[in-house]
Design a protein around this motif. Structure first.
Motif, PDB file in Angstrom:
ATOM      1  N   THR A  30       7.942  32.031  -2.382  1.00  0.00           N
ATOM      2  CA  THR A  30       8.411  31.385  -1.608  1.00  0.00           C
ATOM      3  C   THR A  30       8.053  32.004  -0.467  1.00  0.00           C
ATOM      4  O   THR A  30       8.201  31.168   0.125  1.00  0.00           O
ATOM      5  CB  THR A  30       9.927  31.178  -2.313  1.00  0.00           C
ATOM      6  N   LEU A  33       5.556  31.494   1.451  1.00  0.00           N
ATOM      7  CA  LEU A  33       4.954  30.179   1.678  1.00  0.00           C
ATOM      8  C   LEU A  33       5.916  29.392   3.180  1.00  0.00           C
ATOM      9  O   LEU A  33       5.548  28.728   4.004  1.00  0.00           O
ATOM     10  CB  LEU A  33       5.570  29.364   0.927  1.00  0.00           C
ATOM     11  N   GLU A  37       1.628  28.205   7.334  1.00  0.00           N
ATOM     12  CA  GLU A  37       1.194  27.233   7.105  1.00  0.00           C
ATOM     13  C   GLU A  37      -0.298  26.351   6.339  1.00  0.00           C
ATOM     14  O   GLU A  37      -0.491  25.596   5.805  1.00  0.00           O
ATOM     15  CB  GLU A  37       0.812  26.626   9.027  1.00  0.00           C
ATOM     16  N   GLN A  40       1.136  26.511   2.572  1.00  0.00           N
ATOM     17  CA  GLN A  40       1.401  25.273   2.274  1.00  0.00           C
ATOM     18  C   GLN A  40       0.408  23.720   2.708  1.00  0.00           C
ATOM     19  O   GLN A  40       1.239  23.752   1.568  1.00  0.00           O
ATOM     20  CB  GLN A  40       2.388  25.210   4.077  1.00  0.00           C
ATOM     21  N   ARG A  43      -1.060  24.672  -0.932  1.00  0.00           N
ATOM     22  CA  ARG A  43      -0.244  23.609  -1.956  1.00  0.00           C
ATOM     23  C   ARG A  43       0.109  22.615  -1.935  1.00  0.00           C
ATOM     24  O   ARG A  43       0.233  22.373  -3.082  1.00  0.00           O
ATOM     25  CB  ARG A  43       1.014  24.507  -2.070  1.00  0.00           C
ATOM     26  N   GLN A  44       0.092  22.040  -0.720  1.00  0.00           N
ATOM     27  CA  GLN A  44       0.106  20.507  -0.662  1.00  0.00           C
ATOM     28  C   GLN A  44      -0.985  19.927  -1.056  1.00  0.00           C
ATOM     29  O   GLN A  44      -0.528  18.587  -2.002  1.00  0.00           O
ATOM     30  CB  GLN A  44       0.674  19.910   0.224  1.00  0.00           C
ATOM     31  N   HIS A 137      13.287  23.679   1.279  1.00  0.00           N
ATOM     32  CA  HIS A 137      11.601  23.325   0.117  1.00  0.00           C
ATOM     33  C   HIS A 137      12.618  22.728  -0.859  1.00  0.00           C
ATOM     34  O   HIS A 137      13.065  21.475  -1.525  1.00  0.00           O
ATOM     35  CB  HIS A 137      11.765  24.155  -0.604  1.00  0.00           C
TER      36      HIS A 137
END
Length: 251
Positions: A30, A33, A37, A40, A43-44, A137
């Motif tokens: 966390t 992240l 970017e 991030q 992960r998306q 988040h």
């Protein structure tokens, strides 16, 4: 972030989506992240792929003899000993995913899910709640209107989560988001009680009601109307129990 600081984060992200991160690893991910970017976006992307596979890939029940063979082979591997019992319940022992098939040296024509959120994933729900408490988040959709939150999930999940507004009872809805537990996309509805946030995780299924305390967080589990529910918060247990009763209609 530098390339060196991102080393190994792809593995942590994959483990997170499979519900395999402990609280310490989840917290470290966390923090990373929040300032990266690139990770991030990764992960998306991986989360969206996992959700699409769960929703759209065909599923077939494994024949009993094949299931027994896979379980026997997996159990014989040193790195898997002690994990089979917790990750393969009687309910989902008839299903397995590409990862397990590869580990067993098998080739299947269809992609099959290894497991789904259940009581063995209690720590994963706490980790997801802790991640959500980090800035940025908590919400994918921030609204106190259930008529805004509920439609937001349309097309993003393969089910429609029930959404109730309990503001009049002191538990206002504040928004929702997509989350991933044991590699399965779930709805996370966010409620508030005074200064405490409650994550209500919802996905299709059924199971026994239970109560657990993990790392100081209270977790209430129950099923109703074909849906599984997990409510997680640091809110006092009595008020959490009241929240559950309001949702189930057992006041």
């Amino acid at each position: 972030m530098t390339r060196e600081s991102c080393e190994g984060m792809d593995l942590l992200i994959q483990a997170e989506l499979d519900g395999e991160l402990g609280a310490a690893e989840a917290a470290a991910l966390t923090v990373h992240l929040a300032g990266c970017e690139t990770c991030q976006a990764l992960r998306q992307s991986l989360g969206s792929l996992s959700a699409r596979l769960r929703a759209d890939a065909p599923r077939y029940a494994a024949p009993p003899h094949l299931r027994r063979a896979v379980l026997a082979d997996v159990a014989s591997q040193p790195s898997w000993r002690g994990r089979v019992a917790t990750r393969w319940s009687k309910r989902d022992a008839g299903w397995f995913g590409a990862g397990a098939a590869l580990a067993a040296g098998l080739s299947l024509l269809a992609w099959l899910p290894l497991h789904s959120p259940d009581q063995s994933n209690t720590d994963a729900f706490v980790s997801a709640h802790i991640r959500a408490l980090q800035p940025g988040h908590l919400f994918d959709v921030a609204s106190t209107d259930r008529h805004t939150v509920k439609p937001w999930f349309d097309g993003r999940l393969d089910f429609a989560p029930p959404v109730r507004d309990l503001a009049a009872q002191g538990y206002p809805l504040t928004g929702g988001r997509l989350d991933y537990i044991a590699g399965r996309a779930v709805a996370a509805l966010v409620y508030r009680r005074d200064k405490h946030l409650i994550d209500l995780f919802v996905w299709p299924g059924s199971g026994a009601a239970s109560f657990h305390v993990v790392q100081g967080y209270n977790i209430f589990a129950w099923s109703q109307g074909g849906m599984n529910f997990r409510a997680v918060s640091d809110l006092e247990a009595g008020q959490m129990d009241r929240f559950k009763h309001l949702l189930t209609g057992k006041t």
